[in-house]
Design an enzyme around this catalytic site. Structure first.
Site, short mmCIF file in Angstrom:
data_model
loop_
_atom_site.label_atom_id
_atom_site.label_comp_id
_atom_site.label_asym_id
_atom_site.label_seq_id
_atom_site.Cartn_x
_atom_site.Cartn_y
_atom_site.Cartn_z
N ARG A 141 -41.25 -27.18 -17.88
CA ARG A 141 -40.08 -27.35 -17.01
C ARG A 141 -38.76 -27.28 -17.80
O ARG A 141 -37.81 -28.01 -17.52
CB ARG A 141 -40.14 -28.69 -16.26
CG ARG A 141 -41.26 -28.79 -15.26
CD ARG A 141 -41.08 -27.79 -14.12
NE ARG A 141 -42.00 -28.06 -13.04
CZ ARG A 141 -43.27 -27.65 -13.00
NH1 ARG A 141 -43.75 -26.92 -14.00
NH2 ARG A 141 -44.02 -27.92 -11.96
N SER B 51 -41.33 -32.15 -7.03
CA SER B 51 -41.52 -33.26 -7.97
C SER B 51 -40.16 -33.78 -8.41
O SER B 51 -39.33 -33.01 -8.89
CB SER B 51 -42.28 -32.78 -9.21
OG SER B 51 -43.52 -32.26 -8.86
N GLU C 239 -36.97 -34.55 -13.10
CA GLU C 239 -37.24 -33.11 -13.06
C GLU C 239 -36.12 -32.41 -12.29
O GLU C 239 -35.75 -31.29 -12.60
CB GLU C 239 -38.59 -32.85 -12.38
CG GLU C 239 -39.25 -31.58 -12.87
CD GLU C 239 -39.48 -30.55 -11.80
OE1 GLU C 239 -39.63 -29.38 -12.13
OE2 GLU C 239 -39.49 -30.91 -10.62
N1 EPU Z 1 -51.59 -38.51 -8.30
C1 EPU Z 1 -51.76 -39.78 -7.81
N2 EPU Z 1 -51.03 -40.17 -6.75
C2 EPU Z 1 -50.14 -39.36 -6.13
C3 EPU Z 1 -49.95 -38.05 -6.61
C4 EPU Z 1 -50.68 -37.64 -7.72
O1 EPU Z 1 -52.56 -40.54 -8.34
O2 EPU Z 1 -49.51 -39.81 -5.16
C5 EPU Z 1 -52.38 -38.06 -9.47
C6 EPU Z 1 -53.78 -37.57 -9.09
O3 EPU Z 1 -54.66 -38.04 -10.06
C7 EPU Z 1 -53.67 -36.07 -9.23
C8 EPU Z 1 -52.65 -35.93 -10.34
O4 EPU Z 1 -51.73 -37.00 -10.12
O5 EPU Z 1 -54.88 -35.52 -9.59
C9 EPU Z 1 -51.90 -34.62 -10.36
O6 EPU Z 1 -51.30 -34.39 -9.08
P1 EPU Z 1 -50.97 -32.91 -8.57
O7 EPU Z 1 -52.12 -32.00 -8.81
O8 EPU Z 1 -50.40 -32.99 -7.22
O9 EPU Z 1 -49.87 -32.40 -9.59
P2 EPU Z 1 -48.61 -33.11 -10.23
O10 EPU Z 1 -48.88 -33.28 -11.69
O11 EPU Z 1 -48.17 -34.30 -9.48
C10 EPU Z 1 -47.53 -30.82 -10.90
C11 EPU Z 1 -46.21 -30.16 -10.75
C12 EPU Z 1 -46.03 -29.61 -9.33
C13 EPU Z 1 -47.16 -28.64 -9.04
C14 EPU Z 1 -48.49 -29.35 -9.22
C15 EPU Z 1 -49.68 -28.45 -9.04
C16 EPU Z 1 -44.74 -31.34 -12.30
C17 EPU Z 1 -43.59 -32.28 -12.44
N3 EPU Z 1 -45.14 -31.10 -11.04
O12 EPU Z 1 -47.50 -31.96 -10.05
O13 EPU Z 1 -44.80 -28.93 -9.27
O14 EPU Z 1 -47.06 -28.10 -7.74
O15 EPU Z 1 -48.58 -29.91 -10.57
O16 EPU Z 1 -49.80 -27.59 -10.12
O17 EPU Z 1 -45.24 -30.84 -13.30
C18 EPU Z 1 -42.52 -29.22 -8.75
O18 EPU Z 1 -42.27 -28.95 -9.92
O19 EPU Z 1 -41.58 -29.48 -7.92
C19 EPU Z 1 -43.89 -29.26 -8.29
C20 EPU Z 1 -44.21 -29.59 -7.05
#
Ligand code: EPU
Length: 346
Positions: free
Chosen positions: A165, A240, A336
């Site tokens: 990012r 995010s 972010e």
């Molecule tokens: N999780 C929780 N509770 C929640 C949300 C997430 O426990 O309410 C945990 C779960 O274990 C889940 C893990 O977090 O398995 C990862 O969640 P998710 O796959 O939704 O991905 P993220 O790490 O929260 C990142 C990116 C997103 C992108 C997704 C999918 C960042 C800051 N965000 O989110 O990007 O869509 O992976 O690849 O790296 C964005 O940048 O605006 C964005 C949405």
């Protein structure tokens, strides 16, 4: 052609958080000539450059710095090679529509990045990423215009200094550049599908798709995003709100000893990425609310505007979350989204 300069211009339709805010001066950049006009008239800036407004938080009610809306349009096939094409999209194209344009022509590489809100020009600034793919993976070149001296420069992927990012354009030297177009190197056949992240494979299996195409992958990503992430048109948000924190091995070992159920993602350099969504949920903030700002009920990493929230209200909620996560886990969450006050001198 003369510049189209508007005054006291409402920015609410220009940010996916739907925060009410006004620009003293608002200039739409609809042609490359407009850029020359801006340099002449404003003597190099500073400016606030606006794309799709999907990663921005207006934490001021009035922006005094001239706002430039990068709205150059056009998508072009520049080169066809054996198994690849070079495709160029102008900065003001909508990102998801550009991804669809590529998929319709069977050009592969961007399918995992389907449905990300925002514009093409903003994609390299943030090195947008989702489902195991980042924009840096297929980026060929960024064409940018220097707002200080009116020159054009082409940045290779290496010169963009991409990281999680992050890119050159987010740092001190980058703020004088406005991105004009972005070119990508995409596959024509033998597409390398990335199916291992999250629910992509299980979503394809549930639809009984055995040999997925890039369009199938895109549809799976769209379905997963729709299920978990709020649509900014219905529930204003900027995706995010925080970055996933990256810790060194020692800090990670300490955390996992105390929280054996903590999910994590090991990086190639030995560091460990921890999902901020999990940390926030553990602190009890999922679905929580402060004034008109709230934490999304399905995804704790997304802050939403319940209606009429100010940027300060969203920042106050973010601050409470940062304090609680720091207190409980010793981890400081970094934003972010970009608050407008940090991008413009007051
Ligand atoms: N999780 C929780 N509770 C929640 C949300 C997430 O426990 O309410 C945990 C779960 O274990 C889940 C893990 O977090 O398995 C990862 O969640 P998710 O796959 O939704 O991905 P993220 O790490 O929260 C990142 C990116 C997103 C992108 C997704 C999918 C960042 C800051 N965000 O989110 O990007 O869509 O992976 O690849 O790296 C964005 O940048 O605006 C964005 C949405």
């Amino acid at each position: 052609m003369s510049l189209d300069v508007k005054t006291h211009y409402p920015l609410q339709p220009h940010n996916t958080f739907a925060i009410e805010c006004y620009a003293d001066t608002f200039i739409e950049i609809a042609s490359p000539e407009d850029l020359g006009g801006v340099v002449q008239r404003y003597n190099g800036g500073p400016f606030l450059v606006l794309g799709g407004g999907s990663n921005l938080l207006f934490d001021q009610s009035q922006i005094h710095t001239p706002v430039l809306w990068a709205n150059l349009k056009g998508i072009e096939l520049l080169e066809t090679r054996d198994n690849e094409v070079i495709v160029r999209a102008m900065a003001g194209e909508n990102w998801h529509e550009f991804v669809q344009w590529c998929l319709q022509r069977d050009y592969g590489g961007l399918e995992n990045l389907s449905l990300i809100p925002g514009s093409v020009g903003a994609a390299p600034v943030q090195n947008i990423g989702a489902y195991g793919v980042e924009v840096k993976d297929t980026l060929y070149q960024v064409e940018a215009f220097n707002l200080s001296d009116g020159t054009i420069r082409h940045f290779s992927a290496e010169e963009c200094q991409f990281a999680y990012r992050d890119s050159f354009f987010k740092h001190a030297g980058g703020s004088q550049w406005i991105i004009v177009s972005v070119s990508f190197r995409l596959s024509r056949h033998d597409h390398q599908l990335k199916l291992d992240y999250g629910a992509i494979r299980t979503t394809l299996e549930a639809a009984q798709i055995i040999s997925p195409t890039i369009r199938d992958v895109s549809e799976a990503v769209v379905a997963i995003r729709r299920e978990r992430l709020p649509d900014p048109r219905q529930t204003p948000n900027a995706g995010s709100f925080f970055k996933n924190p990256i810790t060194d091995r020692q800090a990670y070992e300490q955390l996992i000893r105390r929280n054996p159920e903590m999910p994590c993602f090991e990086l190639a350099d030995g560091q460990v990425k921890i999902p901020a969504g999990w940390l926030i949920e553990q602190c009890g903030w999922k679905g929580g609310q402060l004034g008109n700002a709230a934490v999304h009920e399905q995804h704790a990493l997304v802050l939403v505007n319940l209606g009429g929230a100010t940027g300060d209200e969203i920042m106050a909620l973010a601050g409470e979350i940062q304090n609680d996560v720091k207190l409980r886990f010793g981890v400081m969450l970094e934003l972010e989204v970009n608050p407008s006050s940090r991008a413009t001198p007051s």
